[in-house]
Design a protein around this motif. Sequence first.
Motif, mmCIF file in Angstrom:
data_model
loop_
_atom_site.group_PDB
_atom_site.id
_atom_site.type_symbol
_atom_site.label_atom_id
_atom_site.label_comp_id
_atom_site.label_asym_id
_atom_site.label_seq_id
_atom_site.Cartn_x
_atom_site.Cartn_y
_atom_site.Cartn_z
ATOM 1 N N UNK A 46 -63.971 79.067 15.056
ATOM 2 C CA UNK A 46 -64.607 77.754 15.202
ATOM 3 C C UNK A 46 -63.575 76.700 15.621
ATOM 4 N N UNK A 47 -62.388 76.768 15.005
ATOM 5 C CA UNK A 47 -61.342 75.814 15.371
ATOM 6 C C UNK A 47 -60.892 76.007 16.824
ATOM 7 N N UNK A 48 -60.729 77.276 17.230
ATOM 8 C CA UNK A 48 -60.262 77.539 18.597
ATOM 9 C C UNK A 48 -61.319 77.114 19.612
ATOM 10 N N UNK A 49 -62.587 77.286 19.246
ATOM 11 C CA UNK A 49 -63.676 76.835 20.122
ATOM 12 C C UNK A 49 -63.641 75.302 20.258
ATOM 13 N N UNK A 50 -63.404 74.609 19.147
ATOM 14 C CA UNK A 50 -63.342 73.146 19.213
ATOM 15 C C UNK A 50 -62.143 72.691 20.041
ATOM 16 N N UNK A 51 -61.045 73.441 19.951
ATOM 17 C CA UNK A 51 -59.862 73.123 20.761
ATOM 18 C C UNK A 51 -60.210 73.158 22.250
ATOM 19 N N UNK A 52 -60.936 74.198 22.645
ATOM 20 C CA UNK A 52 -61.363 74.327 24.043
ATOM 21 C C UNK A 52 -62.241 73.135 24.429
ATOM 22 N N UNK A 53 -63.145 72.753 23.530
ATOM 23 C CA UNK A 53 -64.050 71.636 23.827
ATOM 24 C C UNK A 53 -63.287 70.315 23.921
ATOM 25 N N UNK A 54 -62.328 70.097 22.995
ATOM 26 C CA UNK A 54 -61.509 68.881 23.059
ATOM 27 C C UNK A 54 -60.764 68.823 24.391
ATOM 28 N N UNK A 55 -60.193 69.960 24.801
ATOM 29 C CA UNK A 55 -59.438 70.009 26.064
ATOM 30 C C UNK A 55 -60.358 69.683 27.240
ATOM 31 N N UNK A 56 -61.541 70.276 27.253
ATOM 32 C CA UNK A 56 -62.485 70.000 28.349
ATOM 33 C C UNK A 56 -62.835 68.518 28.416
ATOM 34 N N UNK A 57 -63.009 67.907 27.242
ATOM 35 C CA UNK A 57 -63.392 66.491 27.195
ATOM 36 C C UNK A 57 -62.308 65.575 27.753
ATOM 37 N N UNK A 58 -61.037 66.017 27.713
ATOM 38 C CA UNK A 58 -59.986 65.199 28.331
ATOM 39 C C UNK A 58 -59.563 65.800 29.686
ATOM 40 N N UNK A 59 -60.397 66.675 30.219
ATOM 41 C CA UNK A 59 -60.196 67.260 31.554
ATOM 42 C C UNK A 59 -58.875 68.023 31.662
ATOM 43 N N UNK A 60 -58.592 68.779 30.583
ATOM 44 C CA UNK A 60 -57.387 69.600 30.575
ATOM 45 C C UNK A 60 -57.813 71.059 30.490
ATOM 46 N N UNK A 61 -57.193 71.911 31.300
ATOM 47 C CA UNK A 61 -57.531 73.324 31.250
ATOM 48 C C UNK A 61 -56.476 74.056 30.443
ATOM 49 N N UNK A 62 -56.923 74.744 29.379
ATOM 50 C CA UNK A 62 -55.956 75.461 28.542
ATOM 51 C C UNK A 62 -55.527 76.738 29.249
ATOM 52 N N UNK A 63 -54.215 77.053 29.176
ATOM 53 C CA UNK A 63 -53.721 78.257 29.839
ATOM 54 C C UNK A 63 -54.093 79.550 29.102
ATOM 55 N N UNK A 64 -54.648 79.415 27.890
ATOM 56 C CA UNK A 64 -55.045 80.611 27.139
ATOM 57 C C UNK A 64 -56.484 80.466 26.649
ATOM 58 N N UNK A 65 -57.184 81.563 26.557
ATOM 59 C CA UNK A 65 -58.536 81.571 25.996
ATOM 60 C C UNK A 65 -58.426 81.700 24.472
ATOM 61 N N UNK A 66 -59.499 81.363 23.751
ATOM 62 C CA UNK A 66 -59.472 81.572 22.298
ATOM 63 C C UNK A 66 -59.158 83.022 21.934
#
Length: 277
Positions: A46-66
């Motif tokens: 759940x935390x890793x999913x929220x991390x992805x969502x936070x990143x998307x909201x600031x238009x940042x693409x994470x280099x790793x998947x959850x």
Amino acid sequence: EYVIVDGEILDRTVAKVDIEDRGYQFGDGVYEVIRVYNGKMFTGKEHLQRLVESAEKIRMKLPYSPEELEPKMEELISKNELDTGIVYMQFTRGTSPRNHVFPAADVAPTFVAYTRKVARPVESMEKGVRSILDEDIRWLRCDIKSLNLLGNLLSKQKAAEAGCFEAILHRGETVTEGSHSNISIVKDGVIITHQADNLILNGITRQKVLEICSNEGITFEERAFTLDELSAADEVFSSGTTVEVMPIVEVDGKPVRNGEPGLVTRNLQNLFKAEIE
Ligand code: PDD
């Protein structure tokens, strides 16, 4: 002690971040704090999913998947022989000459993670904690777990200087959340907590508590409540990764009902404890 910098596990003493990292200069990044019990992450997905969502909201693409991050965190926990504590992880928009405009697409985010021993706050959970009220002066995207925490820090510092554990934030008459936790009240057996919109961080602990309520047939309402409702509440509690379900027994010098943790909060604490064991 080991840490992760950009995917590599390193000794803490050799880990370095550039002075032009955008997290350092702008707070331009997102983070998560995940609980570790018995050497295992609690609600890690759940935390890793929220991390992805936070990143998307600031238009940042994470280099790793959850799916890629989870085993990395597990490896770090195991190398540091962590039993009870937290994993902290953050991604910033990378290192480039200071400019408000985003860096070029080939600038990779900076990824840092570490672990820390943090005991369960058993004594505070037993006795309850004190709080102050403070105006919520933060921006209007509190749903993003961003590194920009100045508003939160100013409120928490004010609470600490008043000998209190948490600052309960309000926008005018509306109670939003705490400086570092979500706030719920109990009135006539019903739990009331601010709806998950742009004014609060939708806490993973908050969601877990509501899930427990659904399963146990405990009534709850997700809606804004006022300062008057807060002062008339039977019980007040805070929830968060490190604080779990924390009774608040005093607000701005006034006891909550008789100044002792209430039965609904106690029940939730016990049900929550059963989840982590
Ligand atoms: N704080 N609201 C705010 C403003 C928070 O900073 C936090 C968590 C929460 C609770 O979220 P969760 O249940 O997902 O931990 C609510 C973390 C622990 C921190 O910044 O240290």
